[in-house]
Design a protein around this motif. Sequence first.
Motif, PDB file in Angstrom:
ATOM      1  N   HIS A  75      -0.559 -13.890  10.673  1.00 45.50           N
ATOM      2  CA  HIS A  75      -1.775 -13.766  10.249  1.00 45.50           C
ATOM      3  C   HIS A  75      -3.268 -14.668  10.791  1.00 45.50           C
ATOM      4  CE1 HIS A  75      -5.769 -12.471   7.570  1.00 45.50           C
ATOM      5  NE2 HIS A  75      -5.000 -11.716   7.082  1.00 45.50           N
ATOM      6  N   VAL A 195     -13.384  -4.572   2.323  1.00 45.15           N
ATOM      7  CA  VAL A 195     -12.363  -6.095   2.027  1.00 45.15           C
ATOM      8  C   VAL A 195     -10.939  -5.985   1.343  1.00 45.15           C
ATOM      9  CG1 VAL A 195     -12.971  -8.037   2.439  1.00 45.15           C
ATOM     10  CG2 VAL A 195     -14.315  -6.918   3.484  1.00 45.15           C
ATOM     11  N   LYS A 196     -12.689  -5.410  -0.067  1.00 43.55           N
ATOM     12  CA  LYS A 196     -11.712  -5.787  -1.763  1.00 43.55           C
ATOM     13  C   LYS A 196     -10.403  -4.843  -1.432  1.00 43.55           C
ATOM     14  CE  LYS A 196     -14.195  -3.870  -4.472  1.00 43.55           C
ATOM     15  NZ  LYS A 196     -15.502  -3.803  -5.572  1.00 43.55           N
ATOM     16  N   VAL A 197     -10.766  -3.404  -0.909  1.00 41.80           N
ATOM     17  CA  VAL A 197      -9.130  -2.872  -1.087  1.00 41.80           C
ATOM     18  C   VAL A 197      -8.192  -2.591   0.077  1.00 41.80           C
ATOM     19  CG1 VAL A 197     -10.869  -0.546  -1.893  1.00 41.80           C
ATOM     20  CG2 VAL A 197     -10.298  -1.065   0.753  1.00 41.80           C
ATOM     21  N   CYS A 198      -8.392  -3.626   1.136  1.00 38.46           N
ATOM     22  CA  CYS A 198      -7.001  -3.656   2.057  1.00 38.46           C
ATOM     23  C   CYS A 198      -6.370  -4.535   1.253  1.00 38.46           C
ATOM     24  CB  CYS A 198      -7.764  -4.494   3.126  1.00 38.46           C
ATOM     25  SG  CYS A 198      -6.406  -4.337   3.959  1.00 38.46           S
ATOM     26  N   PRO A 199      -4.695  -4.157   1.559  1.00 39.65           N
ATOM     27  CA  PRO A 199      -3.706  -4.443   0.698  1.00 39.65           C
ATOM     28  C   PRO A 199      -3.280  -5.011   1.643  1.00 39.65           C
ATOM     29  CG  PRO A 199      -2.910  -2.127   2.011  1.00 39.65           C
ATOM     30  CD  PRO A 199      -4.091  -2.146   2.305  1.00 39.65           C
ATOM     31  N   VAL A 200      -3.239  -5.669   2.579  1.00 38.84           N
ATOM     32  CA  VAL A 200      -2.878  -6.818   3.298  1.00 38.84           C
ATOM     33  C   VAL A 200      -3.935  -8.273   3.860  1.00 38.84           C
ATOM     34  CG1 VAL A 200      -0.923  -5.134   4.093  1.00 38.84           C
ATOM     35  CG2 VAL A 200      -2.709  -5.547   5.351  1.00 38.84           C
ATOM     36  N   GLU A 201      -4.990  -7.700   3.529  1.00 40.33           N
ATOM     37  CA  GLU A 201      -6.244  -8.511   3.926  1.00 40.33           C
ATOM     38  C   GLU A 201      -5.876  -8.825   5.479  1.00 40.33           C
ATOM     39  OE1 GLU A 201      -6.702 -12.798   2.144  1.00 40.33           O
ATOM     40  OE2 GLU A 201      -4.669 -12.222   1.135  1.00 40.33           O
ATOM     41  N   TRP A 217      -2.863  -6.693  12.232  1.00 43.65           N
ATOM     42  CA  TRP A 217      -2.623  -7.251  11.457  1.00 43.65           C
ATOM     43  C   TRP A 217      -2.484  -5.815  10.223  1.00 43.65           C
ATOM     44  CZ3 TRP A 217       0.779 -10.618   9.693  1.00 43.65           C
ATOM     45  CH2 TRP A 217       0.787 -10.896   8.636  1.00 43.65           C
ATOM     46  N   CYS A 218      -3.755  -5.335  10.741  1.00 40.57           N
ATOM     47  CA  CYS A 218      -3.497  -3.238   9.959  1.00 40.57           C
ATOM     48  C   CYS A 218      -2.544  -2.764  10.042  1.00 40.57           C
ATOM     49  CB  CYS A 218      -4.909  -2.925  11.027  1.00 40.57           C
ATOM     50  SG  CYS A 218      -4.989  -1.444  10.335  1.00 40.57           S
ATOM     51  N   ILE A 219      -1.854  -2.351   9.264  1.00 43.97           N
ATOM     52  CA  ILE A 219      -1.047  -1.535   9.278  1.00 43.97           C
ATOM     53  C   ILE A 219      -1.438   0.061   8.942  1.00 43.97           C
ATOM     54  CG2 ILE A 219       0.095  -2.779   7.391  1.00 43.97           C
ATOM     55  CD1 ILE A 219      -0.591  -1.242   4.862  1.00 43.97           C
ATOM     56  N   CYS A 221      -3.285   1.929   6.970  1.00 43.56           N
ATOM     57  CA  CYS A 221      -3.206   2.692   5.341  1.00 43.56           C
ATOM     58  C   CYS A 221      -4.607   3.539   5.726  1.00 43.56           C
ATOM     59  CB  CYS A 221      -3.460   2.234   4.738  1.00 43.56           C
ATOM     60  SG  CYS A 221      -4.106   1.024   3.543  1.00 43.56           S
TER      61      CYS A 221
ATOM     62  N   LEU B 117       0.908   5.817   6.922  1.00 40.83           N
ATOM     63  CA  LEU B 117       0.674   4.676   7.959  1.00 40.83           C
ATOM     64  C   LEU B 117       0.719   4.800   9.238  1.00 40.83           C
ATOM     65  CD1 LEU B 117       3.278   1.962   5.704  1.00 40.83           C
ATOM     66  CD2 LEU B 117       0.756   2.621   6.009  1.00 40.83           C
ATOM     67  N   GLN B 122       4.299  -2.277  10.866  1.00 38.90           N
ATOM     68  CA  GLN B 122       3.789  -3.530  10.834  1.00 38.90           C
ATOM     69  C   GLN B 122       3.906  -3.739   8.959  1.00 38.90           C
ATOM     70  OE1 GLN B 122       0.119  -4.367  12.189  1.00 38.90           O
ATOM     71  NE2 GLN B 122       0.860  -4.966  14.208  1.00 38.90           N
ATOM     72  N   HIS B 125       3.593  -7.280   6.632  1.00 46.47           N
ATOM     73  CA  HIS B 125       2.458  -7.448   6.031  1.00 46.47           C
ATOM     74  C   HIS B 125       2.094  -7.462   5.055  1.00 46.47           C
ATOM     75  CE1 HIS B 125       0.784  -7.713  10.817  1.00 46.47           C
ATOM     76  NE2 HIS B 125       2.513  -8.136  10.722  1.00 46.47           N
ATOM     77  N   ARG B 129       1.347 -11.812   3.403  1.00 48.36           N
ATOM     78  CA  ARG B 129      -0.159 -11.291   2.295  1.00 48.36           C
ATOM     79  C   ARG B 129      -0.401 -10.341   1.747  1.00 48.36           C
ATOM     80  NH1 ARG B 129      -3.354 -15.545   4.905  1.00 48.36           N
ATOM     81  NH2 ARG B 129      -4.837 -14.803   3.900  1.00 48.36           N
ATOM     82  N   SER B 135      -6.986  -5.608  -4.064  1.00 48.55           N
ATOM     83  CA  SER B 135      -6.315  -4.409  -3.377  1.00 48.55           C
ATOM     84  C   SER B 135      -5.644  -3.268  -4.715  1.00 48.55           C
ATOM     85  CB  SER B 135      -5.820  -4.307  -2.495  1.00 48.55           C
ATOM     86  OG  SER B 135      -5.845  -3.021  -2.301  1.00 48.55           O
TER      87      SER B 135
END
Lengths: 345, 421
Positions: A75, A195-201, A217-219, A221, B117, B122, B125, B129, B135
């Motif tokens: 990350h 930012v709050k909802v992103c499950p993977v930061e 890093w984004c998956i 979703c 997705l 990925q 991840h 994290r 979330s």
Amino acid sequence: MNQNTKQNQESSSNTPASVGGCSGGSCGDKPTRRSFLRTSAVAAGGLAAAMAALKPLMELESEDRPTVEKFLQKHYKEMDGDEMQTALTRISKEVEKRFDQRPDIRDIKPMDGVEFVYALNLTRCIGCRKCVHACVAENNQSRSPEIQYIRVLEMPRGTTNVEKGNHHYDHPTVPSDDHYYMPVQCHQCANPPCVKVCPVEATWQEADGITVIDYDWCIGCRYCEAACPYWARRFNFTKPKLPKKDLNPKMSYLSNRPRPKGVVEKCTFCLHRTREGKMPACLEVCPTGARKFGNVLDPESEVSQILKNNRVFVLKEEVGTLPRFFYYFDERYPASDEAKADKTA
Amino acid sequence: MKAYLKFLYRCFKRSFVGGWKYHLWLGFLFVIALVGLNAYCRQYVYGLGTTGMTDQVSWGVYIANFTFLVGVAASAVMLVIPVYIYKREELHHLVIFGELLAVAAIIMCLLFIVVDLGRPDQMHHMMLRFHFPVSILTWDVIALNGYLLLNLHIPGYLIYCAYNKRKPHKNFVIPFVFIAIAWAISIHTVTAFLYSGLGARPFWNSAVIAPRFLASAFAAGPALLIITLQMIRHFTHWRVERQALLTLRSIVTVAMFINMFLLGCEWFTEFYTDSTHVASAKYLYLGLDGKSALVPWIRTSFALNMIALMLLVLPISRRRLRVLNIACIMLFIGIWIEKGMGLIIPGFIPTPLGEIVEYTPTLNETLISLGIWACGILIYTILVRITVPVLSGRLTKDAESFDGGRLDFAKEEDLTAINYQ
């Protein structure tokens, strides 16, 4: 045939194990041979069908294939200097391979004591959409389908309700009578729901107030897209298409480097420019000077003065996102009020 | 360990044993699942552009089906509660089929998330994290996977005990059953919070979403259970009493009444207030600016739900199980439309900037969805195929009787049901 005899041996050696099973071994012997042939035929057929189903994977482009290096990349916030350098080298190579030119790619950090704010003058905006296209050129967005970070709404006079706005106005000349224009882009909220909802930061707010995305890093979703009240985020539904000649080689990790398919992107206040003292591309191209940008922590900056003296509002204040993107009008508060305000302060 | 592997191997072997109708059914589901897999490979290569989704409507049938199926999974609890809290013994030996249905439904849910997705490569991840507890999606990951484990453990343990002719130990079952009850409520509540926590989407940003999710789930889930139990009764020799189906019938009826009441509350709040928030509801029920793709769907759903509810209330559905079946099928479809497409799509229309862009699923994305449904039904079929002979004592550690080819239509009344405690 070889396999067949093997199976028979196995089943006969199994027989003592299954104690007292009348049907398990003895009556199952004959059907086993026949059913084994049938079973293997069915299994082979099923396997062949499964392989045929997987066939489209053959068309996967080499740069889209998952690699160990990409898999192991950390990350953004966890990478040290060397690891970031490795990532930048990899990206640089990929870009060079795809666009035949070596990019100048860096990881540009926020400046100390800076919080960026945007102010947009609704009195001056004429809806020419030059900002939209300058943004696309600067930030290496996909050209087909074209991904645009800025959406300009043509608003009828007498309302600020965006549902009354026209997204697809197409006059030979602008501005048209009886309308005003309201460009919308990422508001870089101080309380960002995306930012709050992103499950993977994969998306976060930086020290200078810019919300960024780590594209590696984004998956994908798209929860952030659903959460944004300003419709500021865009998703790469297909592999972004960018002609070689259109590449902007000056890029940074968190902003305008070419994105892979399947990730979300958005306006970053051109952080690769603004963190080095330049203005965002949309501002530079604006023919009417409707766009103002700067450091709100500096009381002498133009944006600070606008927030202090002009009539300012934010879009959808009721959703509580605390935008860093303000709309204002040329008209100022009367000077006496200003003096009073100074006194009370 | 070795004994357990042998158990698994025997179960695996048994899952392929059956009459020609059974094989045809398996083959049919397998082919559809493969067609879905093929469509998914295409999507993986070309991206989600192969779907009808856009930046305007960024979630579609995948998330719609996911939402609906979470409800189906949660509704297993509607068999567990009557048995373990109200001691309704007629349902006792059927609980396990509810739990297995939950397993199949959760697996479908997870598949629907994965195919939605953009970067499934990925997905790890998530573990590196994990944005917990901020979330809500991370809460859902815990809720769904936890529920899957619970529902694998409880029936898995009972089946393995029956296989070993051992009495199940109370402490390995009862505490988990009660955890699962609370967990079932939580999976659907958390899934509702995914939507109701978004201030950007007024259509979802309502406190009634979670209760309504539960009410509609507890109507659609048991309705599906009634249909499945009827099939189990028809195709296996497992005993399903009429009284059990009638108990489920009253659960469906009450849940559906609550669902319709909450729908009325939503309608009143939206349409009487008539603020700018009503735009999405208007789009769904009446059409907006000449765009009305969802209107025929939601009206069909409403009609199906009303007719089903009427049939359920009338004594005829108590007397004739065939009528009950029809009512359940109608209700299942009605809620699938209402809670899937009818909830997810209008949330995006109009967009937060007031644009009205409609959404229609493409063929490719429909094939993927069908493939996942086929996969789930395949899993459920096989789970039932294994469970019935084990629990009825035909497949144990020392007896592997092949009821084999004739299983399908062999009915035997005097089979002992397993005693849970």
